[in-house]
Design a protein around this motif. Sequence first.
Motif, PDB file in Angstrom:
ATOM      1  N   CYS A 169      30.380   9.967  41.976  1.00  0.00           N
ATOM      2  CA  CYS A 169      30.363  11.177  42.800  1.00  0.00           C
ATOM      3  C   CYS A 169      31.212  12.283  42.187  1.00  0.00           C
ATOM      4  O   CYS A 169      32.060  12.029  41.322  1.00  0.00           O
ATOM      5  CB  CYS A 169      30.828  10.850  44.216  1.00  0.00           C
ATOM      6  N   TYR A 170      30.986  13.494  42.682  1.00  0.00           N
ATOM      7  CA  TYR A 170      31.701  14.673  42.153  1.00  0.00           C
ATOM      8  C   TYR A 170      33.218  14.497  42.259  1.00  0.00           C
ATOM      9  O   TYR A 170      33.970  14.914  41.379  1.00  0.00           O
ATOM     10  CB  TYR A 170      31.260  15.943  42.917  1.00  0.00           C
ATOM     11  N   LEU A 224      26.930  10.551  49.862  1.00  0.00           N
ATOM     12  CA  LEU A 224      26.661  10.270  48.446  1.00  0.00           C
ATOM     13  C   LEU A 224      26.425   8.781  48.222  1.00  0.00           C
ATOM     14  O   LEU A 224      25.786   8.384  47.248  1.00  0.00           O
ATOM     15  CB  LEU A 224      27.809  10.790  47.567  1.00  0.00           C
ATOM     16  N   THR A 233      29.862   4.606  43.277  1.00  0.00           N
ATOM     17  CA  THR A 233      30.185   6.041  43.171  1.00  0.00           C
ATOM     18  C   THR A 233      31.569   6.317  42.595  1.00  0.00           C
ATOM     19  O   THR A 233      31.874   7.454  42.249  1.00  0.00           O
ATOM     20  CB  THR A 233      30.123   6.698  44.561  1.00  0.00           C
ATOM     21  N   CYS A 283      38.466  13.829  49.480  1.00  0.00           N
ATOM     22  CA  CYS A 283      37.130  14.341  49.132  1.00  0.00           C
ATOM     23  C   CYS A 283      36.384  14.600  50.437  1.00  0.00           C
ATOM     24  O   CYS A 283      36.856  14.230  51.522  1.00  0.00           O
ATOM     25  CB  CYS A 283      36.383  13.273  48.336  1.00  0.00           C
ATOM     26  N   CYS A 286      29.485   7.709  53.491  1.00  0.00           N
ATOM     27  CA  CYS A 286      29.470   8.981  52.757  1.00  0.00           C
ATOM     28  C   CYS A 286      28.031   9.305  52.361  1.00  0.00           C
ATOM     29  O   CYS A 286      27.314   8.433  51.850  1.00  0.00           O
ATOM     30  CB  CYS A 286      30.343   8.885  51.512  1.00  0.00           C
ATOM     31  N   GLY A 334      33.720  13.217  51.626  1.00  0.00           N
ATOM     32  CA  GLY A 334      33.266  12.011  52.331  1.00  0.00           C
ATOM     33  C   GLY A 334      34.377  11.393  53.160  1.00  0.00           C
ATOM     34  O   GLY A 334      34.133  10.862  54.257  1.00  0.00           O
TER      35      GLY A 334
HETATM   36  S1  SF4 Z   1      31.424   8.653  47.363  1.00  0.00           S
HETATM   37 FE1  SF4 Z   1      32.874  10.134  46.512  1.00  0.00          FE
HETATM   38  S2  SF4 Z   1      32.750  11.843  47.973  1.00  0.00           S
HETATM   39 FE2  SF4 Z   1      31.943  10.041  49.005  1.00  0.00          FE
HETATM   40  S3  SF4 Z   1      33.672   9.104  50.064  1.00  0.00           S
HETATM   41 FE3  SF4 Z   1      33.491   8.073  48.086  1.00  0.00          FE
HETATM   42  S4  SF4 Z   1      34.885   9.209  46.777  1.00  0.00           S
HETATM   43 FE4  SF4 Z   1      34.491  10.505  48.534  1.00  0.00          FE
END
Ligand code: SF4
Length: 311
Positions: free
Chosen positions: A201-202, A103, A171, A17, A101, A19
């Motif tokens: 998260c997405y 997010l 997340t 992803c 991240c 992040g």
């Molecule tokens: S929050 Fe989601 S986008 Fe961010 S590092 Fe974790 S899995 Fe990846």
Amino acid sequence: MTKKIININLANPRGFCAGVVRAIEIVEKSIEKYGPPIYVRHEVVHNKFVIENLKKKGAIFTDNIDEIPMNSHVIFSAHGVSKKIREESKQYQLKPIDATCPLVTKVHNEVNHYLNNDYEIIMIGHKGHPEVEGTLGQEAESAKMFLVENESDIKKIKVKNKDKLAYVTQTTLSLDETRNIISKLITVFPNIKGPKADDICYATQNRQDAVNNQLDKAELLIVVGSNNSSNSNRLKELGDKKNIESYLVDSPKSIKSEWFNNKKEVLLTGGASAPEELIKSIIERIASLTNIKINEFNGVKENIIFKLPKI
Ligand code: SF4
């Protein structure tokens, strides 16, 4: 006798992803700029293959700030850190580089907003996961924060004011379980505030949706990811819940030939911290055991990129 052909159905999207890409780049760029070793507080992402590669390049991973020599740079992992860890880093005169991240930072900001407005906060998440520790640790004593892991934890919570209560979530949770916990929370605390749906998260959502879309015809689910990866475990659970033989693997060596006996449809995915290189090596290992046909499915296109911090 010719070997039978097994369909390896690749879920999409899978693997890295935004992040995780950002966090790995932060470690690599920091090593390039400051030279090895570079200290990282906790595994920067939860994947053994990634961690071993970064160790070879000069990263040192530790959970203990006091093991890091004074004045060194320290990278905070993608899971985020508590205020206590930031404070300790200052005491040891470390120079932090933040790979949290964005997010996760968004969730920290939600928590801090509620705390500043004198709310108590329920966090839905898994005890002991570093992201949960970091988010709960936005409040020094965690006295205004409660952790809920499942629906039955809700009745144990004693809040001061039901009308000044909010919730946030980890997340990387299971979408279905989190939805159920949130609706129970809303029943018990009708005025509870929270994000529009949840903080999942997405990437977690897209990977779970991609597996769910293909799961019905699967006879075997292989999730590429390490044991400590929360989102990878949630993917494996999707198969477990449907009584589909499911495995979480982070090395080609873990693949066993007997898994493929009497199977024709294999669904393969990778958690958000699993590199495509590792996924490929796992497919190669399966191909060395049996005849395979690879089917790549269309899925949601992800084009999220997170900016790097100043290094
Ligand atoms: S929050 Fe989601 S986008 Fe961010 S590092 Fe974790 S899995 Fe990846």
